[in-house]
Design an enzyme around this catalytic site. Structure first.
Site, PDB file in Angstrom:
ATOM      1  N   HIS A  22       0.888  -1.336   0.079  1.00  0.00           N
ATOM      2  CA  HIS A  22      -0.090   0.143  -0.060  1.00  0.00           C
ATOM      3  C   HIS A  22       0.861   1.237   0.015  1.00  0.00           C
ATOM      4  O   HIS A  22       2.006   1.252   0.212  1.00  0.00           O
ATOM      5  CB  HIS A  22      -1.090  -0.121   1.288  1.00  0.00           C
ATOM      6  CG  HIS A  22      -1.793  -0.942   1.100  1.00  0.00           C
ATOM      7  ND1 HIS A  22      -2.929  -1.234   2.205  1.00  0.00           N
ATOM      8  CD2 HIS A  22      -2.292  -2.103   0.193  1.00  0.00           C
ATOM      9  CE1 HIS A  22      -3.893  -2.358   1.845  1.00  0.00           C
ATOM     10  NE2 HIS A  22      -3.320  -2.721   0.539  1.00  0.00           N
ATOM     11  N   GLU A  75       1.384   3.753   1.961  1.00  0.00           N
ATOM     12  CA  GLU A  75       2.094   4.043   3.216  1.00  0.00           C
ATOM     13  C   GLU A  75       3.511   3.321   3.313  1.00  0.00           C
ATOM     14  O   GLU A  75       4.589   3.672   3.600  1.00  0.00           O
ATOM     15  CB  GLU A  75       1.623   3.805   4.593  1.00  0.00           C
ATOM     16  CG  GLU A  75       0.090   4.514   4.525  1.00  0.00           C
ATOM     17  CD  GLU A  75      -1.345   3.900   3.958  1.00  0.00           C
ATOM     18  OE1 GLU A  75      -2.326   4.258   4.798  1.00  0.00           O
ATOM     19  OE2 GLU A  75      -1.052   3.128   3.154  1.00  0.00           O
ATOM     20  N   CYS A 124      -5.280   1.287   6.630  1.00  0.00           N
ATOM     21  CA  CYS A 124      -5.865  -0.069   7.209  1.00  0.00           C
ATOM     22  C   CYS A 124      -5.515  -0.680   8.363  1.00  0.00           C
ATOM     23  O   CYS A 124      -4.217  -0.552   8.978  1.00  0.00           O
ATOM     24  CB  CYS A 124      -5.777  -0.970   5.934  1.00  0.00           C
ATOM     25  SG  CYS A 124      -4.296  -1.461   5.523  1.00  0.00           S
ATOM     26  N   TRP A 126     -18.465   7.124 -37.752  1.00  0.00           N
ATOM     27  CA  TRP A 126     -18.263   7.922 -36.478  1.00  0.00           C
ATOM     28  C   TRP A 126     -18.932   8.870 -36.267  1.00  0.00           C
ATOM     29  O   TRP A 126     -18.809   9.747 -37.270  1.00  0.00           O
ATOM     30  CB  TRP A 126     -16.719   8.018 -36.111  1.00  0.00           C
ATOM     31  CG  TRP A 126     -15.823   6.925 -36.015  1.00  0.00           C
ATOM     32  CD1 TRP A 126     -15.280   6.217 -37.118  1.00  0.00           C
ATOM     33  CD2 TRP A 126     -15.868   5.575 -35.007  1.00  0.00           C
ATOM     34  NE1 TRP A 126     -14.676   5.053 -36.706  1.00  0.00           N
ATOM     35  CE2 TRP A 126     -14.830   4.802 -35.307  1.00  0.00           C
ATOM     36  CE3 TRP A 126     -16.551   5.676 -33.776  1.00  0.00           C
ATOM     37  CZ2 TRP A 126     -14.774   3.641 -34.534  1.00  0.00           C
ATOM     38  CZ3 TRP A 126     -16.244   4.336 -32.986  1.00  0.00           C
ATOM     39  CH2 TRP A 126     -15.238   3.554 -33.365  1.00  0.00           C
ATOM     40  N   ASP A 149     -22.937  -3.910 -33.662  1.00  0.00           N
ATOM     41  CA  ASP A 149     -21.876  -3.410 -33.977  1.00  0.00           C
ATOM     42  C   ASP A 149     -20.571  -4.546 -33.712  1.00  0.00           C
ATOM     43  O   ASP A 149     -19.478  -4.147 -33.990  1.00  0.00           O
ATOM     44  CB  ASP A 149     -21.589  -2.120 -32.810  1.00  0.00           C
ATOM     45  CG  ASP A 149     -22.596  -1.088 -33.202  1.00  0.00           C
ATOM     46  OD1 ASP A 149     -23.301  -1.085 -34.212  1.00  0.00           O
ATOM     47  OD2 ASP A 149     -22.759  -0.169 -32.117  1.00  0.00           O
ATOM     48  N   LEU A 165     -15.045  -3.595 -27.085  1.00  0.00           N
ATOM     49  CA  LEU A 165     -15.095  -2.955 -25.725  1.00  0.00           C
ATOM     50  C   LEU A 165     -13.779  -3.051 -25.004  1.00  0.00           C
ATOM     51  O   LEU A 165     -13.914  -3.420 -23.700  1.00  0.00           O
ATOM     52  CB  LEU A 165     -16.224  -3.627 -24.992  1.00  0.00           C
ATOM     53  CG  LEU A 165     -17.759  -3.041 -25.313  1.00  0.00           C
ATOM     54  CD1 LEU A 165     -18.849  -3.438 -24.282  1.00  0.00           C
ATOM     55  CD2 LEU A 165     -17.742  -1.640 -25.389  1.00  0.00           C
ATOM     56  N   GLY A 190     -27.092   0.469 -26.452  1.00  0.00           N
ATOM     57  CA  GLY A 190     -28.009   1.118 -27.093  1.00  0.00           C
ATOM     58  C   GLY A 190     -29.246   1.945 -26.360  1.00  0.00           C
ATOM     59  O   GLY A 190     -29.290   1.823 -25.285  1.00  0.00           O
TER      60      GLY A 190
END
Length: 381
Positions: free
Chosen positions: A71, A73, A98, A193, A223, A227, A315
């Site tokens: 982490h 720290e 934590c 586009w 399409d 993604l 969509g």
């Protein structure tokens, strides 16, 4: 925007705020800059930065880079160079240290062992495993503790993590690219586009920081999207999620390739499920009373899987369903200076309203030009 009146009110609720100096603000601002470096990599953990200061000088810095690694720290303590020591130092941390041993040891214990004399935290950890226990442990060890400095900035940086810890579900952003008259595709489905390359690159920045990308079967059918993140550099691709009530996604669809997606269905459909599972897809059946996917339950399942932020690119039907069922937290709207006409497809299907009081009210938090297009970021009231 934080007003002087709201700052005064917060100071009365948290006396620590009134005692913060200009240096405190400067060092915490630096810690937030460091935390920003983990924007696209820390999931499912929060983005955290830490600055160690002796007197008025920074002696070490650190930030959390990715889950399973030290982490912020601990990273900062490791950077304390020869001739310096953390004994008597002040630690500025964007999130409460934590107090439990997870994949890594408790950061509160590391700060105690290092001998720091003061810890300033921006945000108390909303994780029930911590939730003030880290600050209590530091105080019990004789360390001066203050919190609340630049809290809103720290919360904004970790808005998805806070959402998952307090609501059990991720923060959901719905992104649309549209014409000036609010159309996202021609009537025949052609949409590439509408907006320019600068807007697409900007949108991929939102993809990169997201834990998951979500779309519907209609978009997969029309399409065949991948993604994934392509327009900006990234070391991590978000999980891809498909809402597909009848499990009609083809096993050879682009979204299924290169690492199986998570598909939510409303029925079992054994043959289709077997074909998709053979390609690595993870299928979860979550029907609602109407025979569609239960969208609120879907968000809870994503939260259970450690998803902090979801970006939707879908969509108008799925967009409308998510809005109607209260699943959307934020809208990302890119509008191009073009007109596509009445027959073109809209941003979302919401049905007819009979009174203005039924309208979805938005709070605009950002508005600016991106190339030739306009970008609007707004939150649901």
């Amino acid at each position: 925007m934080t007003t002087r009146r709201s700052m005064l009110q917060r100071s009365l609720m948290n006396p620590d705020l009134a005692a913060f100096s200009a240096d405190d603000h400067r060092f915490m601002a630096r810690a937030l800059q460091l935390a920003q470096r983990g924007l696209c990599t820390t999931t499912p953990n929060p983005r955290v930065g830490c600055v160690l200061v002796q007197g008025a000088a920074i002696i070490a810095e650190g930030w959390h880079e990715r889950t399973g690694e030290p982490h912020a720290e601990v990273q900062a303590l490791r950077q304390v160079g020869a001739g310096n020591t953390a004994i008597g130092a002040t630690a500025y941390v964007t999130l409460e240290p934590c107090s439990h041993h997870g994949r890594t040891p408790a950061c509160a214990d590391a700060l105690i062992k290092a001998g720091v004399s003061r810890v300033v935290a921006a945000l108390q950890d909303p994780n029930p495993l911590v939730a003030g226990k880290g600050l209590e442990r530091l105080r019990a060890a004789g360390i001066a503790v203050a919190h609340g400095l630049m809290e809103s900035e720290a919360r904004e940086l970790n808005i998805g993590f806070v959402s998952r810890m307090t609501r059990g579900r991720p923060w959901l952003r719905l992104k649309v690219a549209a014409s000036l008259d609010g159309k996202t595709a021609l009537a025949n489905g052609v949409s590439q586009w509408i907006t320019g390359p600068e807007a697409r690159r900007h949108a991929h920045g939102w993809r990169a920081r997201s834990c998951a990308m979500l779309t519907g079967y209609g978009t997969v059918r029309d399409d065949n999207p991948r993604l994934n993140v392509r327009e900006v550099a990234t070391s991590r691709q978000p999980l891809r999620v498909v809402i597909d009530s009848r499990l009609e996604t083809p096993p050879d669809a682009a979204i299924v390739q290169g690492g199986g997606p998570l598909i939510f269905a409303a029925g079992t459909f054994p043959e289709r499920a077997a074909a998709l599972s053979a390609q690595g897809a993870d299928i979860v059946v979550l029907p609602n009373a109407q025979g569609k996917v239960d969208l609120p339950a879907m968000l809870q399942e994503l939260g259970r899987r450690g998803i902090n932020e979801v970006l939707v690119e879908a969509g108008m039907q799925l967009n409308g369903s998510l809005l109607r069922e209260g699943c959307v937290d934020e809208l990302l709207i890119y509008q191009a200076p073009v007109l596509l006409g009445d027959a073109a497809r809209g941003m979302w299907s919401l049905g007819e309203l009979s009174a203005l009081g039924q309208a979805h009210r938005l709070n605009v938090v950002e508005r600016r030009a991106v190339g030739a297009d306009m970008f609007l970021r707004a939150r649901l009231s």
